[in-house]
Design a protein around this motif. Structure first.
Motif, short mmCIF file in Angstrom:
data_model
loop_
_atom_site.label_atom_id
_atom_site.label_comp_id
_atom_site.label_asym_id
_atom_site.label_seq_id
_atom_site.Cartn_x
_atom_site.Cartn_y
_atom_site.Cartn_z
N SER A 26 -4.41 -1.76 -8.64
CA SER A 26 -3.85 -0.46 -8.98
C SER A 26 -3.54 -0.31 -10.47
O SER A 26 -3.70 0.77 -11.02
CB SER A 26 -2.58 -0.21 -8.16
N SER A 27 -3.09 -1.37 -11.12
CA SER A 27 -2.72 -1.26 -12.54
C SER A 27 -2.47 -2.64 -13.13
O SER A 27 -2.35 -3.63 -12.42
CB SER A 27 -1.45 -0.42 -12.70
N TRP A 28 -2.36 -2.69 -14.47
CA TRP A 28 -2.01 -3.94 -15.13
C TRP A 28 -0.59 -4.35 -14.79
O TRP A 28 -0.28 -5.53 -14.68
CB TRP A 28 -2.14 -3.80 -16.66
N GLU A 29 0.26 -3.35 -14.63
CA GLU A 29 1.65 -3.64 -14.26
C GLU A 29 1.70 -4.34 -12.90
O GLU A 29 2.44 -5.30 -12.71
CB GLU A 29 2.46 -2.35 -14.21
#
Length: 77
Positions: A26-29
């Motif tokens: 979903s994301s780097w986070e």
């Protein structure tokens, strides 16, 4: 400590990489959170298992709770 045992460094590293990849969908986070979570929980898992084994009857209580939760979650569908 063997490298690939449940409490080994190789196992912890593999879990960290896998959680980072899956969290990164979903994301780097998400990747960072997944990797950080796995990196901190992997070494603690054997210690937690030993603590649970040391409490009389705790394994059966946890198993009963898991079965109950599973049954109730399937009834909601």
């Amino acid at each position: 400590m063997d490298y690939w045992n449940a409490d080994g460094a190789g196992c912890a590293l593999l879990k960290t990489i896998g959680a980072g990849i899956l969290g990164g969908v979903s994301s780097w986070e998400g990747a960072l959170k997944g990797a950080a979570s796995a990196a901190t929980s992997a070494p603690l898992t054997p210690a937690i298992a030993d603590l649970v084994k040391g409490i009389p009857g705790m394994s059966s209580i946890l198993l009963e709770n898991m079965i109950s939760d599973f049954k109730s979650s399937n009834n909601k569908k």
